[in-house]
Enzyme design. Structure first.
Site, PDB file in Angstrom:
ATOM      1  N   ARG A   1      65.216  14.037  57.404  1.00 50.14           N
ATOM      2  CA  ARG A   1      65.456  12.958  56.428  1.00 50.14           C
ATOM      3  C   ARG A   1      65.266  13.581  55.049  1.00 50.14           C
ATOM      4  NH1 ARG A   1      64.778   7.017  56.506  1.00 50.14           N
ATOM      5  NH2 ARG A   1      64.740   7.257  58.741  1.00 50.14           N
TER       6      ARG A   1
ATOM      7  N   ALA B   1      65.306  19.082  49.814  1.00 49.30           N
ATOM      8  CA  ALA B   1      64.330  18.017  49.553  1.00 49.30           C
ATOM      9  C   ALA B   1      64.072  17.116  50.760  1.00 49.30           C
ATOM     10  CB  ALA B   1      64.794  17.172  48.359  1.00 49.30           C
TER      11      ALA B   1
ATOM     12  N   ASN C   1      80.781  31.284  52.572  1.00 48.70           N
ATOM     13  CA  ASN C   1      79.448  31.125  51.965  1.00 48.70           C
ATOM     14  C   ASN C   1      78.552  30.186  52.770  1.00 48.70           C
ATOM     15  OD1 ASN C   1      79.402  32.804  49.767  1.00 48.70           O
ATOM     16  ND2 ASN C   1      79.773  31.219  48.239  1.00 48.70           N
ATOM     17  N   GLU C   2      78.937  28.906  52.809  1.00 47.26           N
ATOM     18  CA  GLU C   2      78.075  27.919  53.464  1.00 47.26           C
ATOM     19  C   GLU C   2      78.785  26.596  53.662  1.00 47.26           C
ATOM     20  OE1 GLU C   2      78.730  27.017  49.988  1.00 47.26           O
ATOM     21  OE2 GLU C   2      77.015  28.308  49.628  1.00 47.26           O
TER      22      GLU C   2
ATOM     23  N   ASP D   1      67.644  15.015  51.217  1.00 47.26           N
ATOM     24  CA  ASP D   1      68.882  15.042  50.435  1.00 47.26           C
ATOM     25  C   ASP D   1      70.048  15.675  51.189  1.00 47.26           C
ATOM     26  OD1 ASP D   1      67.567  13.832  48.431  1.00 47.26           O
ATOM     27  OD2 ASP D   1      67.724  15.473  46.968  1.00 47.26           O
TER      28      ASP D   1
ATOM     29  N   ASP E   1      83.184  35.647  42.109  1.00 48.42           N
ATOM     30  CA  ASP E   1      83.033  35.373  43.543  1.00 48.42           C
ATOM     31  C   ASP E   1      83.790  34.101  43.927  1.00 48.42           C
ATOM     32  OD1 ASP E   1      81.497  37.590  44.149  1.00 48.42           O
ATOM     33  OD2 ASP E   1      79.594  36.584  43.725  1.00 48.42           O
ATOM     34  N   GLY E   2      83.818  33.138  42.989  1.00 47.85           N
ATOM     35  CA  GLY E   2      84.550  31.889  43.235  1.00 47.85           C
ATOM     36  C   GLY E   2      86.039  32.167  43.469  1.00 47.85           C
TER      37      GLY E   2
HETATM   38  P1  NAP Z   1      80.733  27.101  40.779  1.00 47.83           P
HETATM   39  O1  NAP Z   1      79.768  25.961  40.764  1.00 47.83           O
HETATM   40  O2  NAP Z   1      81.789  27.181  39.734  1.00 47.83           O
HETATM   41  O3  NAP Z   1      79.942  28.506  40.795  1.00 47.83           O
HETATM   42  C1  NAP Z   1      78.882  28.754  41.608  1.00 47.83           C
HETATM   43  C2  NAP Z   1      78.258  30.103  41.258  1.00 47.83           C
HETATM   44  O4  NAP Z   1      77.957  30.738  42.517  1.00 47.83           O
HETATM   45  C3  NAP Z   1      79.148  31.062  40.473  1.00 47.83           C
HETATM   46  O5  NAP Z   1      78.349  31.722  39.534  1.00 47.83           O
HETATM   47  C4  NAP Z   1      79.649  32.017  41.548  1.00 47.83           C
HETATM   48  O6  NAP Z   1      79.920  33.313  41.050  1.00 47.83           O
HETATM   49  C5  NAP Z   1      78.435  32.090  42.434  1.00 47.83           C
HETATM   50  N1  NAP Z   1      78.685  32.549  43.806  1.00 47.83           N
HETATM   51  C6  NAP Z   1      79.676  32.215  44.661  1.00 47.83           C
HETATM   52  N2  NAP Z   1      79.513  32.863  45.823  1.00 47.83           N
HETATM   53  C7  NAP Z   1      78.399  33.632  45.690  1.00 47.83           C
HETATM   54  C8  NAP Z   1      77.723  34.524  46.560  1.00 47.83           C
HETATM   55  N3  NAP Z   1      78.126  34.740  47.803  1.00 47.83           N
HETATM   56  N4  NAP Z   1      76.582  35.117  46.101  1.00 47.83           N
HETATM   57  C9  NAP Z   1      76.129  34.894  44.856  1.00 47.83           C
HETATM   58  N5  NAP Z   1      76.726  34.065  43.982  1.00 47.83           N
HETATM   59  C10 NAP Z   1      77.852  33.435  44.416  1.00 47.83           C
HETATM   60  O7  NAP Z   1      81.456  27.056  42.212  1.00 47.83           O
HETATM   61  P2  NAP Z   1      82.510  28.038  42.844  1.00 47.83           P
HETATM   62  O8  NAP Z   1      82.766  29.200  41.943  1.00 47.83           O
HETATM   63  O9  NAP Z   1      83.653  27.215  43.324  1.00 47.83           O
HETATM   64  O10 NAP Z   1      81.681  28.554  44.101  1.00 47.83           O
HETATM   65  C11 NAP Z   1      81.328  27.679  45.146  1.00 47.83           C
HETATM   66  C12 NAP Z   1      79.949  28.086  45.554  1.00 47.83           C
HETATM   67  O11 NAP Z   1      79.039  27.597  44.586  1.00 47.83           O
HETATM   68  C13 NAP Z   1      79.466  27.469  46.845  1.00 47.83           C
HETATM   69  O12 NAP Z   1      79.914  28.194  47.953  1.00 47.83           O
HETATM   70  C14 NAP Z   1      77.966  27.523  46.655  1.00 47.83           C
HETATM   71  O13 NAP Z   1      77.410  28.692  47.236  1.00 47.83           O
HETATM   72  C15 NAP Z   1      77.764  27.617  45.174  1.00 47.83           C
HETATM   73  N6  NAP Z   1      76.953  26.478  44.721  1.00 47.83           N
HETATM   74  C16 NAP Z   1      75.682  26.743  44.337  1.00 47.83           C
HETATM   75  C17 NAP Z   1      74.844  25.706  43.968  1.00 47.83           C
HETATM   76  C18 NAP Z   1      73.438  26.026  43.597  1.00 47.83           C
HETATM   77  O14 NAP Z   1      73.080  27.212  43.603  1.00 47.83           O
HETATM   78  N7  NAP Z   1      72.630  25.025  43.290  1.00 47.83           N
HETATM   79  C19 NAP Z   1      75.314  24.401  43.965  1.00 47.83           C
HETATM   80  C20 NAP Z   1      76.615  24.161  44.348  1.00 47.83           C
HETATM   81  C21 NAP Z   1      77.440  25.218  44.746  1.00 47.83           C
HETATM   82  P3  NAP Z   1      81.141  33.639  40.088  1.00 47.83           P
HETATM   83  O15 NAP Z   1      80.738  33.144  38.740  1.00 47.83           O
HETATM   84  O16 NAP Z   1      81.215  35.135  40.164  1.00 47.83           O
HETATM   85  O17 NAP Z   1      82.375  32.962  40.606  1.00 47.83           O
END
Ligand code: NAP
Length: 264
Positions: A147, A184, A121-122, A149, A45-46
């Site tokens: 107030r 939080a 995504n967000e 995180d 997805d990334g």
């Molecule tokens: P990453 O930290 O390398 O991976 C984040 C994880 O989120 C990966 O497993 C990715 O899937 C998965 N993901 C991305 N879009 C998704 C969706 N729409 N539904 C379900 N899972 C999804 O970061 P990245 O690959 O650059 O992705 C950025 C995304 O990470 C941000 O948009 C945010 O949503 C997410 N993120 C999540 C957290 C958390 O859950 N605590 C914290 C920071 C960021 P793949 O392995 O298939 O690429």
């Protein structure tokens, strides 16, 4: 038809990308990075998030489809062993697409200039020094002073990503809505926030205005930057949509089950 293949960059994804590229070239498709009709991502997805931001200026002209080389994805929902079939569909069928809503983020600076972003995504807003303290306005009326995180505003298709980790609801991607979740929040006799995720329809807006002078750490999907001139940040459902090529039906709730409960 013009196509582009974007790989996550690991060996498996690179090999699969090269295979798909060759198969499509054999069908006289044109490999074109600047103005493709379809972008195929190979990775996760990334990888699709990367492709979205690479082609965000031509969402009306470019459709996306994702192949996953790791675990099942939400945007990358084709399996490596289905690549033959995907190539067959791309080369033999009319391009049919499904549209998903996007989040529009407008940052107004103290200097009056504004910056507009689209997110698949967000968007998250945090500070690196102390708590985030912002006034939250819904449709131009003060709702609460937050107030804590940080705050996260997600699209329906992004609801399975960061939003889910924050206890947000999973929204079906056909819904034109955005969802705000708290990170939080501080809740006691002095500070009070709603505590629940809020879902806004397409004709509503949500605005954050800083209460104190801080640097903000803002992320739009995987892209993060610092901004110390923020006057306000406005969120709403964007008028643009992202288009995914749909050659077969893979129901959202089935993907949710296979991703988070069990792989059948
Ligand atoms: P990453 O930290 O390398 O991976 C984040 C994880 O989120 C990966 O497993 C990715 O899937 C998965 N993901 C991305 N879009 C998704 C969706 N729409 N539904 C379900 N899972 C999804 O970061 P990245 O690959 O650059 O992705 C950025 C995304 O990470 C941000 O948009 C945010 O949503 C997410 N993120 C999540 C957290 C958390 O859950 N605590 C914290 C920071 C960021 P793949 O392995 O298939 O690429």
């Amino acid at each position: 038809m013009k196509f582009f293949v974007l790989s996550r960059g690991d060996q498996t994804s690179d090999q699969l990308s090269a295979l798909m590229k060759q198969k499509l070239l054999n069908h006289d498709f044109i490999y074109e990075a600047d103005t493709p009709d379809i972008v195929i991502t190979v990775g996760g997805d990334g990888t699709l998030l990367n492709a979205f931001h690479q082609y965000v200026h031509r969402l009306n002209e470019t459709a996306f489809v994702g192949v996953h080389t790791g675990h099942l994805g939400f945007y990358a929902d084709w399996r490596p062993q289905e690549v033959e079939r995907l190539v067959y569909y791309i080369t033999s069928q009319e391009l049919e697409t499904v549209d998903y809503p996007l989040l529009e983020v407008t940052i107004e600076h103290k200097t009056q200039d504004t910056q507009r972003y689209l997110s698949l995504n967000e968007c998250t807003v945090k500070t690196v020094e102390g708590s985030l303290v912002v006034d939250v306005e819904i449709n131009d009326e003060h709702f609460e002073t937050f107030r804590g995180d940080g705050l996260c505003v997600a699209t329906p298709s992004g609801s399975t990503a960061y939003n889910k980790s924050l206890g947000g609801a999973l929204l079906h991607p056909s819904l034109p809505a955005i969802q705000m979740t708290e990170m939080a929040s501080i809740n006691n006799r002095v500070y009070r926030t709603i505590g629940s995720p809020l879902v806004f329809p397409a004709h509503h807006t949500c605005k954050l205005s800083p209460v104190n002078d801080r640097s903000y750490q803002i992320s739009i999907d995987h892209l993060t930057f610092m901004d110390n001139e923020v006057k306000e940040i406005l969120f709403k459902v964007a008028r643009e949509k992202v288009r995914f090529a749909r050659y077969q039906r893979f129901p959202f709730w089935k993907r949710v089950k296979e991703s988070f409960i069990d792989e059948t």
